[in-house]
Design a protein around this motif. Structure first.
Motif, PDB file in Angstrom:
ATOM      1  N   THR A 307       0.789  -1.313   0.033  1.00 25.98           N
ATOM      2  CA  THR A 307       0.038  -0.057   0.030  1.00 25.98           C
ATOM      3  C   THR A 307       1.002   1.423  -0.042  1.00 25.98           C
ATOM      4  N   GLN A 310       2.223   3.724   2.997  1.00 27.90           N
ATOM      5  CA  GLN A 310       2.555   3.064   4.232  1.00 27.90           C
ATOM      6  C   GLN A 310       4.086   2.937   4.180  1.00 27.90           C
ATOM      7  N   PRO A 311       4.615   2.743   5.544  1.00 27.40           N
ATOM      8  CA  PRO A 311       6.400   2.693   5.561  1.00 27.40           C
ATOM      9  C   PRO A 311       6.679   1.585   4.705  1.00 27.40           C
ATOM     10  N   ASN A 351       4.840  -1.580  -0.418  1.00 28.95           N
ATOM     11  CA  ASN A 351       4.743  -0.259  -0.328  1.00 28.95           C
ATOM     12  C   ASN A 351       5.184   0.669  -1.400  1.00 28.95           C
TER      13      ASN A 351
END
Ligand SMILES: [Zn+2]
Length: 473
Positions: A307, A310-311, A351
Protein backbone atom coordinates in the motif's frame (compact mmCIF):
# COMPACT_ATOMS: atom_id res chain seq x y z
CA UNK A 1 6.50 16.59 -68.92
CA UNK A 2 9.65 17.61 -67.17
CA UNK A 3 10.78 15.31 -64.46
CA UNK A 4 13.57 16.65 -62.39
CA UNK A 5 15.74 14.72 -59.97
CA UNK A 6 13.83 11.52 -60.39
CA UNK A 7 15.27 8.20 -61.35
CA UNK A 8 13.98 6.38 -64.40
CA UNK A 9 12.21 3.84 -62.23
CA UNK A 10 10.59 6.57 -60.20
CA UNK A 11 9.56 8.16 -63.45
CA UNK A 12 7.83 4.97 -64.52
CA UNK A 13 6.06 4.84 -61.19
CA UNK A 14 5.20 8.42 -61.59
CA UNK A 15 3.60 7.77 -64.94
CA UNK A 16 1.24 5.33 -63.26
CA UNK A 17 0.50 7.64 -60.40
CA UNK A 18 0.54 10.95 -61.92
CA UNK A 19 -2.98 11.47 -63.06
CA UNK A 20 -3.06 15.18 -62.60
CA UNK A 21 -0.18 17.11 -63.99
CA UNK A 22 -0.21 20.76 -64.70
CA UNK A 23 2.39 23.28 -65.69
CA UNK A 24 6.03 22.32 -65.94
CA UNK A 25 6.37 20.18 -62.87
CA UNK A 26 4.98 16.78 -62.13
CA UNK A 27 3.84 15.80 -58.71
CA UNK A 28 6.46 14.03 -56.64
CA UNK A 29 6.41 10.24 -56.69
CA UNK A 30 6.29 8.98 -53.13
CA UNK A 31 7.74 5.52 -52.65
CA UNK A 32 6.53 2.96 -50.16
CA UNK A 33 9.42 2.35 -47.72
CA UNK A 34 10.81 -1.13 -47.02
CA UNK A 35 8.73 -3.04 -44.54
CA UNK A 36 9.17 -6.51 -43.11
CA UNK A 37 5.65 -6.72 -41.79
CA UNK A 38 2.46 -7.49 -43.67
CA UNK A 39 -0.45 -5.05 -44.06
CA UNK A 40 -2.44 -7.50 -41.92
CA UNK A 41 0.08 -6.94 -39.13
CA UNK A 42 -0.34 -3.19 -39.50
CA UNK A 43 -4.05 -3.67 -39.00
CA UNK A 44 -3.57 -5.94 -36.01
CA UNK A 45 -1.17 -3.66 -34.16
CA UNK A 46 -3.26 -0.59 -34.96
CA UNK A 47 -6.45 -2.24 -33.80
CA UNK A 48 -4.92 -3.24 -30.46
CA UNK A 49 -3.39 0.16 -29.88
CA UNK A 50 -6.62 1.93 -30.81
CA UNK A 51 -8.53 -0.14 -28.25
CA UNK A 52 -6.10 0.99 -25.58
CA UNK A 53 -6.19 4.62 -26.64
CA UNK A 54 -9.97 4.54 -26.54
CA UNK A 55 -9.85 3.37 -22.94
CA UNK A 56 -7.52 6.14 -21.90
CA UNK A 57 -8.53 9.11 -24.00
CA UNK A 58 -11.55 11.35 -23.56
CA UNK A 59 -13.32 10.29 -26.75
CA UNK A 60 -15.88 12.72 -28.13
CA UNK A 61 -19.13 10.91 -28.79
CA UNK A 62 -21.15 13.91 -29.97
CA UNK A 63 -22.73 12.79 -33.21
CA UNK A 64 -22.31 16.11 -35.00
CA UNK A 65 -18.57 15.93 -34.43
CA UNK A 66 -18.11 12.23 -35.15
CA UNK A 67 -20.16 12.36 -38.34
CA UNK A 68 -18.30 15.41 -39.59
CA UNK A 69 -14.87 13.96 -38.90
CA UNK A 70 -15.77 10.70 -40.60
CA UNK A 71 -17.05 12.64 -43.61
CA UNK A 72 -13.69 14.40 -43.94
CA UNK A 73 -11.80 11.14 -43.46
CA UNK A 74 -13.86 9.27 -46.03
CA UNK A 75 -13.26 12.03 -48.57
CA UNK A 76 -9.54 11.66 -48.11
CA UNK A 77 -9.56 7.88 -48.33
CA UNK A 78 -11.58 8.13 -51.54
CA UNK A 79 -8.96 10.49 -52.96
CA UNK A 80 -5.96 8.40 -51.94
CA UNK A 81 -3.99 6.42 -54.55
CA UNK A 82 -5.69 3.06 -55.12
CA UNK A 83 -2.41 1.13 -55.14
CA UNK A 84 -1.68 2.17 -51.56
CA UNK A 85 -5.11 1.35 -50.19
CA UNK A 86 -4.82 -2.22 -48.99
CA UNK A 87 -8.26 -3.82 -48.72
CA UNK A 88 -7.50 -5.00 -45.17
CA UNK A 89 -7.13 -1.47 -43.77
CA UNK A 90 -9.70 -0.38 -41.22
CA UNK A 91 -9.97 3.39 -41.40
CA UNK A 92 -11.60 5.20 -38.53
CA UNK A 93 -11.60 8.85 -37.50
CA UNK A 94 -12.08 9.53 -33.82
CA UNK A 95 -12.31 12.99 -32.24
CA UNK A 96 -10.82 13.38 -28.76
CA UNK A 97 -11.53 16.10 -26.24
CA UNK A 98 -7.92 17.21 -25.77
CA UNK A 99 -6.62 20.73 -25.88
CA UNK A 100 -3.24 20.35 -27.56
CA UNK A 101 -2.95 20.73 -31.33
CA UNK A 102 -2.39 17.16 -32.35
CA UNK A 103 -3.57 14.27 -34.46
CA UNK A 104 -2.15 10.82 -34.90
CA UNK A 105 -2.88 7.70 -36.88
CA UNK A 106 -2.06 4.12 -36.00
CA UNK A 107 -0.88 1.46 -38.44
CA UNK A 108 -3.69 0.01 -40.52
CA UNK A 109 -5.98 3.01 -40.27
CA UNK A 110 -7.30 4.26 -36.91
CA UNK A 111 -6.88 8.04 -36.69
CA UNK A 112 -7.42 10.32 -33.71
CA UNK A 113 -7.84 14.08 -34.00
CA UNK A 114 -7.58 16.39 -31.01
CA UNK A 115 -10.18 19.05 -30.49
CA UNK A 116 -7.26 21.49 -30.26
CA UNK A 117 -6.59 20.91 -33.93
CA UNK A 118 -10.03 22.24 -34.81
CA UNK A 119 -9.63 25.18 -32.45
CA UNK A 120 -6.35 26.18 -34.06
CA UNK A 121 -7.44 25.63 -37.66
CA UNK A 122 -8.54 28.64 -39.65
CA UNK A 123 -10.37 26.54 -42.25
CA UNK A 124 -11.59 23.05 -42.97
CA UNK A 125 -8.68 22.66 -45.37
CA UNK A 126 -6.22 23.00 -42.48
CA UNK A 127 -7.80 20.16 -40.50
CA UNK A 128 -8.07 18.11 -43.67
CA UNK A 129 -4.40 18.81 -44.41
CA UNK A 130 -3.26 17.33 -41.11
CA UNK A 131 -5.59 14.37 -41.61
CA UNK A 132 -4.21 13.82 -45.12
CA UNK A 133 -0.71 13.89 -43.65
CA UNK A 134 -1.74 11.30 -41.05
CA UNK A 135 -3.51 9.15 -43.62
CA UNK A 136 -0.30 9.20 -45.65
CA UNK A 137 1.63 7.75 -42.70
CA UNK A 138 -0.93 4.93 -42.68
CA UNK A 139 -0.81 4.31 -46.44
CA UNK A 140 2.98 4.46 -46.58
CA UNK A 141 3.05 2.17 -43.53
CA UNK A 142 5.59 4.37 -41.78
CA UNK A 143 4.92 2.90 -38.34
CA UNK A 144 5.83 -0.64 -39.20
CA UNK A 145 8.54 0.58 -41.60
CA UNK A 146 10.12 2.18 -38.51
CA UNK A 147 9.73 -1.03 -36.58
CA UNK A 148 11.32 -2.90 -39.50
CA UNK A 149 14.49 -0.85 -39.08
CA UNK A 150 14.82 -1.58 -35.38
CA UNK A 151 16.73 -4.60 -34.22
CA UNK A 152 15.69 -4.46 -30.69
CA UNK A 153 16.06 -7.70 -28.78
CA UNK A 154 12.80 -7.02 -26.95
CA UNK A 155 10.95 -5.85 -29.91
CA UNK A 156 7.84 -7.76 -30.76
CA UNK A 157 5.36 -5.96 -32.89
CA UNK A 158 2.50 -7.21 -30.76
CA UNK A 159 4.07 -5.67 -27.69
CA UNK A 160 4.26 -2.29 -29.32
CA UNK A 161 0.52 -1.99 -29.50
CA UNK A 162 0.18 -2.05 -25.76
CA UNK A 163 2.80 0.61 -25.35
CA UNK A 164 1.31 3.24 -27.56
CA UNK A 165 -1.31 4.34 -25.07
CA UNK A 166 1.34 4.76 -22.44
CA UNK A 167 3.55 6.66 -24.80
CA UNK A 168 0.81 9.01 -25.77
CA UNK A 169 -0.55 9.63 -22.33
CA UNK A 170 2.48 9.36 -20.11
CA UNK A 171 2.73 7.35 -16.95
CA UNK A 172 1.04 7.98 -13.66
CA UNK A 173 2.04 11.27 -12.18
CA UNK A 174 4.17 9.79 -9.45
CA UNK A 175 6.15 7.50 -11.69
CA UNK A 176 8.77 9.69 -13.20
CA UNK A 177 9.44 7.45 -15.55
CA UNK A 178 7.30 4.70 -16.65
CA UNK A 179 6.58 6.75 -19.70
CA UNK A 180 10.25 7.04 -20.42
CA UNK A 181 10.24 3.39 -21.23
CA UNK A 182 6.97 3.64 -23.02
CA UNK A 183 8.28 6.50 -25.01
CA UNK A 184 10.95 4.25 -26.41
CA UNK A 185 8.88 1.44 -27.75
CA UNK A 186 5.46 2.92 -28.19
CA UNK A 187 6.58 5.82 -30.26
CA UNK A 188 8.62 3.59 -32.49
CA UNK A 189 5.35 3.31 -34.36
CA UNK A 190 4.45 6.97 -34.09
CA UNK A 191 7.67 8.95 -34.14
CA UNK A 192 8.62 9.52 -37.71
CA UNK A 193 11.88 10.46 -39.37
CA UNK A 194 12.20 13.71 -41.27
CA UNK A 195 12.25 11.73 -44.49
CA UNK A 196 8.93 10.10 -43.64
CA UNK A 197 7.53 13.47 -42.64
CA UNK A 198 8.33 14.88 -46.02
CA UNK A 199 6.78 11.85 -47.72
CA UNK A 200 3.62 12.28 -45.68
CA UNK A 201 3.51 15.98 -46.54
CA UNK A 202 3.85 15.35 -50.25
CA UNK A 203 1.45 12.44 -50.48
CA UNK A 204 -0.89 14.35 -48.16
CA UNK A 205 -0.78 17.34 -50.49
CA UNK A 206 -1.61 15.10 -53.47
CA UNK A 207 -4.54 13.50 -51.65
CA UNK A 208 -5.82 16.92 -50.58
CA UNK A 209 -5.78 18.21 -54.13
CA UNK A 210 -7.71 15.22 -55.39
CA UNK A 211 -10.24 15.66 -52.58
CA UNK A 212 -10.78 19.30 -53.58
CA UNK A 213 -8.60 21.15 -51.06
CA UNK A 214 -5.69 23.50 -51.62
CA UNK A 215 -2.58 21.81 -50.18
CA UNK A 216 -1.26 25.21 -49.10
CA UNK A 217 -3.68 24.95 -46.16
CA UNK A 218 -1.44 22.17 -44.85
CA UNK A 219 1.59 24.44 -44.98
CA UNK A 220 -0.37 27.11 -43.13
CA UNK A 221 -1.41 24.67 -40.41
CA UNK A 222 2.22 23.70 -39.88
CA UNK A 223 3.08 27.37 -39.45
CA UNK A 224 0.39 27.66 -36.79
CA UNK A 225 1.74 24.60 -35.00
CA UNK A 226 5.23 26.03 -35.10
CA UNK A 227 4.12 29.34 -33.65
CA UNK A 228 2.34 27.47 -30.90
CA UNK A 229 5.58 25.63 -30.15
CA UNK A 230 7.46 28.90 -29.80
CA UNK A 231 4.84 30.61 -27.69
CA UNK A 232 4.60 27.66 -25.31
CA UNK A 233 8.24 28.16 -24.40
CA UNK A 234 9.75 25.32 -26.38
CA UNK A 235 7.73 22.64 -24.59
CA UNK A 236 5.80 22.61 -27.78
CA UNK A 237 2.76 20.76 -28.95
CA UNK A 238 3.03 17.05 -28.83
CA UNK A 239 2.77 17.08 -32.58
CA UNK A 240 6.34 18.29 -32.94
CA UNK A 241 7.81 15.46 -30.90
CA UNK A 242 6.44 12.77 -33.20
CA UNK A 243 6.43 14.69 -36.48
CA UNK A 244 9.80 16.43 -36.72
CA UNK A 245 9.98 19.38 -39.10
CA UNK A 246 11.94 18.36 -42.22
CA UNK A 247 12.66 22.03 -42.89
CA UNK A 248 11.42 24.21 -45.76
CA UNK A 249 7.99 22.74 -45.34
CA UNK A 250 6.05 25.71 -46.63
CA UNK A 251 8.35 25.93 -49.63
CA UNK A 252 8.09 22.35 -50.83
CA UNK A 253 4.40 22.00 -50.06
CA UNK A 254 3.75 25.16 -52.05
CA UNK A 255 5.87 23.83 -54.89
CA UNK A 256 4.01 20.54 -54.84
CA UNK A 257 0.70 22.40 -54.79
CA UNK A 258 1.74 24.21 -57.95
CA UNK A 259 2.28 20.89 -59.70
CA UNK A 260 -1.17 19.62 -58.74
CA UNK A 261 -4.59 20.19 -60.16
CA UNK A 262 -7.03 20.83 -57.39
CA UNK A 263 -10.31 19.00 -57.97
CA UNK A 264 -13.49 21.02 -57.75
CA UNK A 265 -13.67 22.58 -54.30
CA UNK A 266 -14.99 20.39 -51.51
CA UNK A 267 -18.07 21.54 -49.64
CA UNK A 268 -16.67 23.06 -46.46
CA UNK A 269 -19.89 24.44 -45.01
CA UNK A 270 -19.68 21.92 -42.16
CA UNK A 271 -16.70 23.66 -40.60
CA UNK A 272 -18.35 26.67 -38.98
CA UNK A 273 -21.17 24.71 -37.27
CA UNK A 274 -18.64 22.24 -35.89
CA UNK A 275 -17.06 25.00 -33.82
CA UNK A 276 -20.50 25.56 -32.25
CA UNK A 277 -20.81 21.83 -31.59
CA UNK A 278 -17.46 21.86 -29.79
CA UNK A 279 -18.52 24.81 -27.69
CA UNK A 280 -21.39 22.75 -26.27
CA UNK A 281 -19.04 19.99 -25.07
CA UNK A 282 -17.26 19.82 -21.70
CA UNK A 283 -13.98 21.78 -21.67
CA UNK A 284 -11.09 19.89 -23.26
CA UNK A 285 -8.43 18.30 -21.07
CA UNK A 286 -4.75 19.04 -21.42
CA UNK A 287 -2.36 16.12 -21.85
CA UNK A 288 -1.00 16.86 -18.36
CA UNK A 289 -4.48 16.58 -16.88
CA UNK A 290 -5.02 13.36 -18.75
CA UNK A 291 -1.72 11.94 -17.48
CA UNK A 292 -2.78 12.74 -13.91
CA UNK A 293 -6.07 10.97 -14.43
CA UNK A 294 -4.57 7.95 -15.96
CA UNK A 295 -4.47 4.77 -14.04
CA UNK A 296 -2.57 1.98 -15.62
CA UNK A 297 -4.86 -0.34 -17.52
CA UNK A 298 -5.84 -3.59 -15.88
CA UNK A 299 -4.51 -6.76 -17.42
CA UNK A 300 -1.23 -5.11 -18.30
CA UNK A 301 0.60 -7.09 -15.63
CA UNK A 302 0.65 -4.05 -13.39
CA UNK A 303 -0.33 -4.53 -9.78
CA UNK A 304 0.22 -2.81 -6.50
CA UNK A 305 2.97 -4.01 -4.20
CA UNK A 306 1.62 -3.33 -0.74
CA UNK A 307 0.00 0.00 0.00
CA UNK A 308 1.79 3.12 -1.17
CA UNK A 309 2.05 5.68 1.58
CA UNK A 310 2.65 3.03 4.24
CA UNK A 311 6.21 2.71 5.62
CA UNK A 312 8.62 0.86 3.33
CA UNK A 313 10.49 -1.96 5.10
CA UNK A 314 14.30 -2.01 4.83
CA UNK A 315 15.83 -4.03 1.98
CA UNK A 316 16.76 -7.59 2.76
CA UNK A 317 20.47 -8.37 3.06
CA UNK A 318 19.85 -11.39 0.84
CA UNK A 319 19.83 -10.91 -2.91
CA UNK A 320 18.46 -12.90 -5.82
CA UNK A 321 19.08 -12.71 -9.54
CA UNK A 322 16.42 -11.47 -11.93
CA UNK A 323 16.45 -11.66 -15.72
CA UNK A 324 15.29 -8.93 -18.05
CA UNK A 325 14.53 -10.81 -21.25
CA UNK A 326 17.66 -11.34 -23.28
CA UNK A 327 18.95 -7.96 -22.21
CA UNK A 328 20.26 -8.08 -18.67
CA UNK A 329 20.54 -9.77 -15.33
CA UNK A 330 20.79 -8.06 -11.97
CA UNK A 331 20.82 -8.94 -8.30
CA UNK A 332 18.07 -7.38 -6.21
CA UNK A 333 17.05 -7.65 -2.54
CA UNK A 334 15.11 -10.88 -2.09
CA UNK A 335 12.19 -9.06 -0.45
CA UNK A 336 11.64 -6.80 -3.46
CA UNK A 337 9.06 -7.67 -6.11
CA UNK A 338 9.32 -7.36 -9.90
CA UNK A 339 6.48 -5.56 -11.68
CA UNK A 340 6.83 -5.98 -15.41
CA UNK A 341 5.40 -4.40 -18.46
CA UNK A 342 6.53 -5.63 -21.84
CA UNK A 343 9.36 -3.13 -22.09
CA UNK A 344 10.28 -2.16 -18.54
CA UNK A 345 10.72 -3.92 -15.27
CA UNK A 346 10.40 -2.24 -11.91
CA UNK A 347 11.71 -3.99 -8.83
CA UNK A 348 10.09 -2.50 -5.80
CA UNK A 349 9.96 -2.94 -2.03
CA UNK A 350 6.68 -3.50 -0.16
CA UNK A 351 4.53 -0.32 -0.38
CA UNK A 352 6.82 1.13 -3.04
CA UNK A 353 4.45 0.90 -5.98
CA UNK A 354 0.72 0.97 -6.55
CA UNK A 355 -2.36 3.06 -6.58
CA UNK A 356 -2.45 6.11 -4.38
CA UNK A 357 -5.26 8.66 -4.57
CA UNK A 358 -6.36 7.37 -7.94
CA UNK A 359 -2.90 7.52 -9.48
CA UNK A 360 -0.11 5.03 -9.90
CA UNK A 361 2.64 5.95 -7.47
CA UNK A 362 6.16 4.62 -7.90
CA UNK A 363 7.90 5.98 -4.82
CA UNK A 364 10.68 3.49 -4.05
CA UNK A 365 12.62 1.07 -6.20
CA UNK A 366 14.49 0.60 -9.42
CA UNK A 367 13.32 0.46 -13.01
CA UNK A 368 15.06 -1.10 -15.98
CA UNK A 369 14.04 -0.30 -19.51
CA UNK A 370 14.99 0.45 -23.04
CA UNK A 371 14.27 3.34 -25.34
CA UNK A 372 14.77 3.93 -29.00
CA UNK A 373 17.74 6.21 -29.61
CA UNK A 374 18.03 8.37 -32.69
CA UNK A 375 21.75 8.89 -32.20
CA UNK A 376 24.94 7.05 -31.27
CA UNK A 377 25.91 9.90 -28.97
CA UNK A 378 25.09 8.73 -25.46
CA UNK A 379 24.83 12.18 -23.96
CA UNK A 380 22.46 13.30 -26.69
CA UNK A 381 20.37 10.13 -26.47
CA UNK A 382 20.10 10.59 -22.71
CA UNK A 383 19.04 14.20 -23.10
CA UNK A 384 16.38 13.28 -25.65
CA UNK A 385 15.02 10.59 -23.38
CA UNK A 386 14.95 12.98 -20.43
CA UNK A 387 13.22 15.66 -22.42
CA UNK A 388 10.48 13.21 -23.33
CA UNK A 389 10.03 12.19 -19.72
CA UNK A 390 10.09 15.81 -18.57
CA UNK A 391 7.15 16.64 -20.82
CA UNK A 392 4.90 14.76 -18.45
CA UNK A 393 6.84 15.58 -15.31
CA UNK A 394 7.03 19.34 -15.02
CA UNK A 395 8.80 19.15 -11.66
CA UNK A 396 11.63 16.95 -12.89
CA UNK A 397 15.03 18.68 -12.64
CA UNK A 398 18.60 17.67 -13.28
CA UNK A 399 20.56 18.06 -10.06
CA UNK A 400 24.30 18.49 -10.61
CA UNK A 401 26.76 17.33 -13.22
CA UNK A 402 26.36 14.23 -15.34
CA UNK A 403 28.99 11.61 -14.61
CA UNK A 404 30.78 9.19 -16.91
CA UNK A 405 30.76 5.73 -15.41
CA UNK A 406 30.41 2.06 -16.36
CA UNK A 407 27.40 -0.20 -16.44
CA UNK A 408 28.38 -3.82 -17.04
CA UNK A 409 31.78 -2.54 -18.25
CA UNK A 410 30.20 -0.37 -20.92
CA UNK A 411 30.53 3.39 -21.01
CA UNK A 412 27.56 4.92 -19.30
CA UNK A 413 26.29 8.22 -18.00
CA UNK A 414 24.84 8.85 -14.57
CA UNK A 415 22.39 11.73 -14.20
CA UNK A 416 21.03 12.81 -10.84
CA UNK A 417 17.52 14.22 -10.85
CA UNK A 418 14.99 15.52 -8.41
CA UNK A 419 11.24 15.36 -8.81
CA UNK A 420 8.19 15.79 -6.65
CA UNK A 421 7.50 12.52 -4.83
CA UNK A 422 4.04 10.98 -5.09
CA UNK A 423 4.22 10.80 -1.29
CA UNK A 424 4.78 14.55 -1.00
CA UNK A 425 8.09 16.39 -0.74
CA UNK A 426 10.96 15.68 -3.09
CA UNK A 427 12.27 12.45 -4.49
CA UNK A 428 15.72 11.62 -5.80
CA UNK A 429 16.12 9.83 -9.08
CA UNK A 430 19.37 8.38 -10.39
CA UNK A 431 19.28 7.76 -14.12
CA UNK A 432 21.94 5.52 -15.69
CA UNK A 433 22.14 5.10 -19.44
CA UNK A 434 24.24 3.10 -21.85
CA UNK A 435 23.83 1.64 -25.32
CA UNK A 436 22.95 -1.92 -26.18
CA UNK A 437 24.86 -3.53 -29.03
CA UNK A 438 22.14 -2.58 -31.53
CA UNK A 439 22.18 1.09 -30.57
CA UNK A 440 19.10 0.99 -28.35
CA UNK A 441 19.35 3.02 -25.17
CA UNK A 442 19.35 0.89 -22.03
CA UNK A 443 18.57 2.67 -18.81
CA UNK A 444 17.94 1.98 -15.21
CA UNK A 445 16.76 4.43 -12.70
CA UNK A 446 16.55 4.49 -8.96
CA UNK A 447 13.69 6.27 -7.24
CA UNK A 448 13.50 7.17 -3.56
CA UNK A 449 11.96 9.99 -1.53
CA UNK A 450 14.50 12.47 -0.23
CA UNK A 451 13.87 11.43 3.36
CA UNK A 452 14.74 7.78 2.62
CA UNK A 453 17.63 8.49 0.26
CA UNK A 454 20.44 7.69 2.69
CA UNK A 455 18.86 4.35 3.65
CA UNK A 456 18.65 3.25 0.01
CA UNK A 457 22.02 4.45 -1.21
CA UNK A 458 23.80 1.18 -0.54
CA UNK A 459 21.14 -1.07 -2.07
CA UNK A 460 21.05 1.00 -5.25
CA UNK A 461 24.85 0.89 -5.50
CA UNK A 462 24.87 -2.87 -5.05
CA UNK A 463 22.19 -3.48 -7.67
CA UNK A 464 23.98 -1.17 -10.12
CA UNK A 465 27.23 -3.06 -9.73
CA UNK A 466 25.49 -6.41 -10.25
CA UNK A 467 24.01 -5.53 -13.65
CA UNK A 468 25.20 -7.74 -16.49
CA UNK A 469 24.14 -6.78 -19.97
CA UNK A 470 23.59 -9.95 -21.97
CA UNK A 471 22.39 -8.55 -25.29
CA UNK A 472 25.66 -8.91 -27.23
CA UNK A 473 25.44 -11.46 -29.99
ZN1 LIG B 1 3.94 13.12 -39.62
Amino acid sequence: MAITSLSRRAATLLAIWCLTVSGLFAQTAVKLPKNRYTPEQDVQVGREAAAEIKQQYPIIKDERVTTYLTLLGDRLVAAAPAELKKPVYEYSFTPVNLKEINAFALPGGPMFVHRGMFTAAASEGEVVGVMAHELSHVLLRHGTANASKAQNPWLQLGQLAGQIGGAMVGGGAGAAIAQGADFGLGTLLLKYSREYEKQADLLGAQIMARAGYDPRALAHMFETIQQETKSSGGGGPQWMSSHPDPGNRTLYITKEAEALTIASAADDRGFAPIKTAFASLPAPLTMAELAKRKTEPAGNGVRSVGTPGQPVPPPSAEYRTINGGKVFQADVPSNWTPVSTSNAIRIVPENGFGELNGQIAFSHGIEFGIAQAGTRDLREATTTWLRAVAQNNPELRVAGEQQALKVSQRSAIGTMLVNSSPLGGQERIGLYTTFLADGTLFYYLTVVPEKDAAAFQEVFRRIGESIRLTDAR
